[in-house]
Design a protein around this motif. Structure first.
Motif, short mmCIF file in Angstrom:
data_model
loop_
_atom_site.label_atom_id
_atom_site.label_comp_id
_atom_site.label_asym_id
_atom_site.label_seq_id
_atom_site.Cartn_x
_atom_site.Cartn_y
_atom_site.Cartn_z
N GLU A 1 -13.03 -3.60 1.78
CA GLU A 1 -11.76 -2.88 1.67
C GLU A 1 -11.94 -1.50 2.30
O GLU A 1 -12.57 -0.64 1.72
N ARG A 2 -11.36 -1.29 3.43
CA ARG A 2 -11.48 0.03 4.05
C ARG A 2 -10.35 0.24 5.04
O ARG A 2 -10.16 -0.58 5.94
N VAL B 1 -2.37 0.19 10.18
CA VAL B 1 -2.61 0.03 8.74
C VAL B 1 -3.01 -1.41 8.47
O VAL B 1 -2.36 -2.34 8.93
N ARG B 2 -4.09 -1.59 7.74
CA ARG B 2 -4.58 -2.94 7.42
C ARG B 2 -3.92 -3.39 6.13
O ARG B 2 -4.38 -3.10 5.03
N LYS B 3 -2.83 -4.14 6.27
CA LYS B 3 -2.02 -4.51 5.12
C LYS B 3 -2.59 -5.68 4.32
O LYS B 3 -2.02 -6.06 3.30
N VAL B 4 -3.74 -6.22 4.76
CA VAL B 4 -4.35 -7.32 4.03
C VAL B 4 -4.80 -6.88 2.64
O VAL B 4 -4.98 -7.70 1.75
N PHE B 5 -4.97 -5.57 2.44
CA PHE B 5 -5.41 -5.06 1.15
C PHE B 5 -4.24 -4.72 0.24
O PHE B 5 -4.42 -4.08 -0.79
N HIS B 6 -3.05 -5.14 0.64
CA HIS B 6 -1.84 -4.78 -0.11
C HIS B 6 -0.96 -6.01 -0.32
O HIS B 6 -1.03 -6.97 0.44
N ILE B 7 -0.16 -5.96 -1.36
CA ILE B 7 0.84 -6.98 -1.63
C ILE B 7 2.08 -6.57 -0.85
O ILE B 7 2.75 -5.59 -1.20
N ASP B 8 2.38 -7.29 0.20
CA ASP B 8 3.44 -6.88 1.13
C ASP B 8 4.72 -7.66 0.85
O ASP B 8 5.15 -8.49 1.64
N ARG B 9 5.31 -7.38 -0.29
CA ARG B 9 6.59 -8.01 -0.66
C ARG B 9 7.18 -7.21 -1.81
O ARG B 9 6.52 -6.33 -2.37
N GLU B 10 8.41 -7.48 -2.15
CA GLU B 10 9.00 -6.84 -3.30
C GLU B 10 8.38 -7.40 -4.57
O GLU B 10 8.10 -8.60 -4.66
N ILE B 11 8.17 -6.54 -5.54
CA ILE B 11 7.47 -6.93 -6.77
C ILE B 11 8.23 -6.42 -7.98
O ILE B 11 8.63 -5.25 -8.02
N GLY C 1 -1.52 3.31 -2.55
CA GLY C 1 -1.35 3.89 -1.23
C GLY C 1 -2.38 3.31 -0.28
O GLY C 1 -3.36 2.69 -0.71
N TYR C 2 -2.18 3.52 1.01
CA TYR C 2 -3.10 2.97 2.00
C TYR C 2 -4.48 3.61 1.92
O TYR C 2 -5.46 3.05 2.42
N TYR C 3 -4.59 4.80 1.30
CA TYR C 3 -5.88 5.46 1.16
C TYR C 3 -6.25 5.64 -0.31
O TYR C 3 -6.96 6.58 -0.66
N SER C 4 -5.78 4.75 -1.16
CA SER C 4 -6.15 4.75 -2.57
C SER C 4 -7.15 3.62 -2.83
O SER C 4 -7.28 2.68 -2.04
N PHE C 5 -7.88 3.72 -3.91
CA PHE C 5 -8.78 2.66 -4.38
C PHE C 5 -9.77 2.23 -3.28
O PHE C 5 -10.32 3.09 -2.59
N GLY C 6 -9.98 0.93 -3.11
CA GLY C 6 -10.94 0.46 -2.11
C GLY C 6 -10.62 0.88 -0.70
O GLY C 6 -11.51 1.34 0.04
#
Length: 208
Positions: free
Chosen positions: A110-111, A120-130, A84-89
């Motif tokens: 990571e914040r 939302v800072r999507k650089v901390f996420h994999i933004d594609r289907e996986i 989630g956007y507020y999980s982990f780092g």
């Protein structure tokens, strides 16, 4: 998180078991006023065997309660954090008492800022289907005798991008690009699982 997505399907699945008593607390991140959120006191007020945290900023729970959670895991309780956007780092867990508990590495950069009007800072996420693939045989990832089901499941709608995995962590699921998605470890007497995604709710709605 989306209360009608991952949380809804997970509640349905867990509550369907006669052996599980499910208690929930729901927090929205419109602002950081009045944090720690008093609804998280439920974690300190009652016993739990396994705690699931999804998309909740560490400051919303608070240092005191997270310290109690870390001690509970060390003494033998289970902990699972979902993506989630507020999980982990992005959820500031690097500076929290759960930092040594989680099996992944988190970085200071990571914040995700809190606020309904902040992007939302999507650089901390994999933004594609996986699509996920097991890395080894393990009870957590064994689907009966049908491991090919992993290839048939609907693709995840993105996931958290883990910056690294601790030496104590064991990667059980990864993407086709070898990005870790499900990582587990022992912490004291307890078991910890970090799952990077929050879109497995699609599986139930696709008949899986």
């Amino acid at each position: 998180g989306n209360r009608l997505g991952e949380q809804l399907e997970m509640r349905r699945s867990l509550a369907s078991s006669p052996d599980i008593e499910l208690t929930e607390s729901y927090i929205r991140h419109f602002s950081s006023r009045n944090w720690p959120d008093p609804r998280t006191n439920i974690l300190a007020d009652q016993e739990f065997d396994v705690l699931l945290i999804e998309d909740v900023h560490a400051a919303a729970i608070g240092k005191e309660i997270l310290e109690a959670v870390a001690k509970a895991v060390e003494d033998g309780k289970g902990l699972m954090m979902l993506g989630g956007y507020y999980s982990f780092g992005p959820g500031a867990y690097r500076e929290s008492p759960l930092a040594p508990v989680l099996p992944i590495e988190m970085e200071v950069f990571e914040r995700q800022e809190v606020g309904a009007d902040l992007p939302v800072r999507k650089v901390f996420h994999i933004d594609r289907e996986i699509r996920m693939s097991p890395t080894m045989a393990h009870p957590l990832t064994t689907l009966g005798n049908k491991d090919q089901i992993w290839q048939q499941l609907p693709a995840l709608r993105g996931a958290n991008l883990f910056q690294g995995v601790k030496s104590s962590g064991q990667v059980l699921l990864e993407s086709s690009q070898e990005e870790p998605l499900l990582v587990t470890s022992q912490y004291g007497l307890g078991r910890v699982v970090a799952f990077a995604a929050d879109s497995t709710w699609q599986w139930a709605r696709s008949g899986y």
